[in-house]
Design an enzyme around this catalytic site. Structure first.
Site, PDB file in Angstrom:
ATOM      1  N   ALA A  66      -4.889   3.267  -5.131  1.00  0.00           N
ATOM      2  CA  ALA A  66      -5.528   2.537  -6.212  1.00  0.00           C
ATOM      3  C   ALA A  66      -6.829   1.936  -5.682  1.00  0.00           C
ATOM      4  O   ALA A  66      -6.932   1.625  -4.496  1.00  0.00           O
ATOM      5  CB  ALA A  66      -4.613   1.426  -6.722  1.00  0.00           C
TER       6      ALA A  66
ATOM      7  N   SER B 200       7.709  -3.210   2.592  1.00  0.00           N
ATOM      8  CA  SER B 200       6.845  -3.499   1.435  1.00  0.00           C
ATOM      9  C   SER B 200       7.608  -3.439   0.114  1.00  0.00           C
ATOM     10  O   SER B 200       7.024  -3.701  -0.941  1.00  0.00           O
ATOM     11  CB  SER B 200       5.671  -2.519   1.376  1.00  0.00           C
ATOM     12  OG  SER B 200       6.099  -1.244   0.923  1.00  0.00           O
TER      13      SER B 200
ATOM     14  N   ASP C 256       1.381   8.103   0.580  1.00  0.00           N
ATOM     15  CA  ASP C 256       2.227   6.997   0.984  1.00  0.00           C
ATOM     16  C   ASP C 256       3.602   7.621   1.234  1.00  0.00           C
ATOM     17  O   ASP C 256       4.070   8.438   0.424  1.00  0.00           O
ATOM     18  CB  ASP C 256       2.290   5.990  -0.185  1.00  0.00           C
ATOM     19  CG  ASP C 256       2.240   4.550   0.253  1.00  0.00           C
ATOM     20  OD1 ASP C 256       1.855   4.275   1.403  1.00  0.00           O
ATOM     21  OD2 ASP C 256       2.604   3.682  -0.571  1.00  0.00           O
TER      22      ASP C 256
ATOM     23  N   HIS D 283       8.765   2.703  -3.909  1.00  0.00           N
ATOM     24  CA  HIS D 283       7.844   3.773  -4.298  1.00  0.00           C
ATOM     25  C   HIS D 283       7.645   4.741  -3.135  1.00  0.00           C
ATOM     26  O   HIS D 283       7.748   4.361  -1.969  1.00  0.00           O
ATOM     27  CB  HIS D 283       6.483   3.194  -4.727  1.00  0.00           C
ATOM     28  CG  HIS D 283       5.784   2.461  -3.622  1.00  0.00           C
ATOM     29  ND1 HIS D 283       6.053   1.157  -3.301  1.00  0.00           N
ATOM     30  CD2 HIS D 283       4.850   2.873  -2.737  1.00  0.00           C
ATOM     31  CE1 HIS D 283       5.311   0.780  -2.278  1.00  0.00           C
ATOM     32  NE2 HIS D 283       4.567   1.800  -1.902  1.00  0.00           N
TER      33      HIS D 283
ATOM     34  N   ASP E 153      -3.591   9.079  -2.242  1.00  0.00           N
ATOM     35  CA  ASP E 153      -2.290   8.756  -2.867  1.00  0.00           C
ATOM     36  C   ASP E 153      -2.158   9.208  -4.327  1.00  0.00           C
ATOM     37  O   ASP E 153      -1.655   8.443  -5.171  1.00  0.00           O
ATOM     38  CB  ASP E 153      -2.026   7.244  -2.774  1.00  0.00           C
ATOM     39  CG  ASP E 153      -1.852   6.759  -1.345  1.00  0.00           C
ATOM     40  OD1 ASP E 153      -2.031   7.549  -0.415  1.00  0.00           O
ATOM     41  OD2 ASP E 153      -1.562   5.563  -1.167  1.00  0.00           O
TER      42      ASP E 153
ATOM     43  N   LYS F 245       1.190   8.209   5.572  1.00  0.00           N
ATOM     44  CA  LYS F 245       1.077   6.846   6.115  1.00  0.00           C
ATOM     45  C   LYS F 245       2.245   6.033   5.605  1.00  0.00           C
ATOM     46  O   LYS F 245       2.789   6.334   4.532  1.00  0.00           O
ATOM     47  CB  LYS F 245      -0.241   6.204   5.683  1.00  0.00           C
ATOM     48  CG  LYS F 245      -0.344   6.056   4.163  1.00  0.00           C
ATOM     49  CD  LYS F 245      -1.722   5.587   3.747  1.00  0.00           C
ATOM     50  CE  LYS F 245      -1.912   5.598   2.252  1.00  0.00           C
ATOM     51  NZ  LYS F 245      -1.224   4.552   1.532  1.00  0.00           N
TER      52      LYS F 245
ATOM     53  N   CYS G 223      -5.213   0.951  -1.719  1.00  0.00           N
ATOM     54  CA  CYS G 223      -5.290   1.985  -0.675  1.00  0.00           C
ATOM     55  C   CYS G 223      -6.672   2.620  -0.569  1.00  0.00           C
ATOM     56  O   CYS G 223      -7.115   2.946   0.529  1.00  0.00           O
ATOM     57  CB  CYS G 223      -4.177   3.009  -0.878  1.00  0.00           C
ATOM     58  SG  CYS G 223      -2.555   2.256  -0.596  1.00  0.00           S
TER      59      CYS G 223
ATOM     60  N   GLU H 182       3.194  -2.942   6.437  1.00  0.00           N
ATOM     61  CA  GLU H 182       2.498  -2.359   5.286  1.00  0.00           C
ATOM     62  C   GLU H 182       1.368  -1.466   5.775  1.00  0.00           C
ATOM     63  O   GLU H 182       0.756  -1.712   6.821  1.00  0.00           O
ATOM     64  CB  GLU H 182       1.941  -3.491   4.409  1.00  0.00           C
ATOM     65  CG  GLU H 182       1.165  -3.064   3.189  1.00  0.00           C
ATOM     66  CD  GLU H 182       2.005  -2.289   2.177  1.00  0.00           C
ATOM     67  OE1 GLU H 182       2.231  -1.082   2.408  1.00  0.00           O
ATOM     68  OE2 GLU H 182       2.413  -2.883   1.162  1.00  0.00           O
TER      69      GLU H 182
ATOM     70  N   HIS I 263       7.213   6.349   2.664  1.00  0.00           N
ATOM     71  CA  HIS I 263       8.008   5.241   3.205  1.00  0.00           C
ATOM     72  C   HIS I 263       9.483   5.596   3.386  1.00  0.00           C
ATOM     73  O   HIS I 263      10.057   6.319   2.551  1.00  0.00           O
ATOM     74  CB  HIS I 263       7.976   4.063   2.227  1.00  0.00           C
ATOM     75  CG  HIS I 263       6.634   3.451   2.017  1.00  0.00           C
ATOM     76  ND1 HIS I 263       5.812   3.052   3.054  1.00  0.00           N
ATOM     77  CD2 HIS I 263       5.964   3.133   0.869  1.00  0.00           C
ATOM     78  CE1 HIS I 263       4.705   2.532   2.539  1.00  0.00           C
ATOM     79  NE2 HIS I 263       4.758   2.573   1.226  1.00  0.00           N
TER      80      HIS I 263
HETATM   81 ZN   LIG Z   1       3.372   1.894  -0.192  1.00  0.00          ZN
END
Ligand SMILES: [Zn+2]
Length: 226
Positions: free
Chosen positions: A160, A54, A46, A87, A8, A119, A164, A126, A48
């Site tokens: 982080a 989330s 990530d 995000h 990420d 993902k 993740c 989540e 989304h």
């Molecule tokens: Zn996320």
């Protein structure tokens, strides 16, 4: 066979809506790591939809609130999970990989192969791990990809450390990979809790290592173009 998994390294986690403190300082060191003799380099994203569960904005609460979530499959099991600022929305600038990383992935030399794994696209759950969602219901294709390549050892870096990277490493270990995290090449959302986070890694069989310890694995050899 060894894989480097860069977790990420995306604009929103570096400079954007969910910027992790001091994230900028690990970017160039991570990019240099890509010069070592990995068999595969994986970069995760990530990724989304705007209506992702989330996001605090989808629950009318403040970011960083903890809410109770229900298993989307059985509707029974519950978990307390943090909700975040919006995000890494698909297709936005915030979801882009760091441009230097992206460029480097494009010019990796054989025999190293590169793959990007996304993902978090199912809106109702989540995902911290790059292998599967938090309920262990929906798998990305990463495990099969790595097994198909004969990878037995994975080294994780990125963002982080306490979310993740942690969940990805715990899953990697559970899936039977020898799993290592270069802690100096990560940053935490909550660095003040790193002691607790370290313990979660260790109890899952993940080894926290320094760059020098790559030497004993034969992973400190730059690939030469010849
Ligand atoms: Zn996320």
């Amino acid at each position: 066979m060894s894989a480097l998994i860069v977790v990420d390294l995306q604009e929103d986690f570096i400079n954007g809506s969910l910027a992790v403190k001091d994230a900028n300082s690990i970017i160039q060191p991570i990019i240099k790591l890509l010069d070592l003799n990995w068999d595969c380099v994986i970069a995760t994203k990530d990724w989304h939809p705007q209506n992702h569960t989330s996001f605090a904005s989808n629950h009318q609460v403040a970011p960083f609130t903890e809410l109770e979530f229900v298993n989307p499959d059985n509707g029974a099991e519950t978990k307390l999970q943090t909700v975040w600022p919006d995000h890494c929305v698909q297709g936005t600038d915030g979801a882009k990989l760091d441009p230097d990383l992206e460029e480097k992935l494009d010019i990796l030399l054989p025999p190293t192969t590169a793959k990007i794994v996304t993902k978090g696209s199912l809106k109702d759950r989540e995902y911290y791990s790059c292998f599967r969602d938090c309920w262990k219901l929906d798998n990305t294709d990463l495990k099969d990809y790595l097994k198909g390549k004969g990878v037995t050892r994975v080294v994780l870096v990125g963002l982080a450390y306490d979310y993740c990277v942690l969940n990805s490493a715990v899953d990697a270990s559970e899936f039977g990979f020898y799993t290592y995290v270069l802690k100096d090449y990560t940053r935490s959302v909550y660095p003040e809790k790193d002691g607790e986070t370290d313990a979660k890694y260790k109890s899952s069989g993940v080894k926290l290592i320094s760059f020098d310890e790559l030497h004993s694995m034969g992973l400190d050899v730059p690939i030469t173009n010849c």
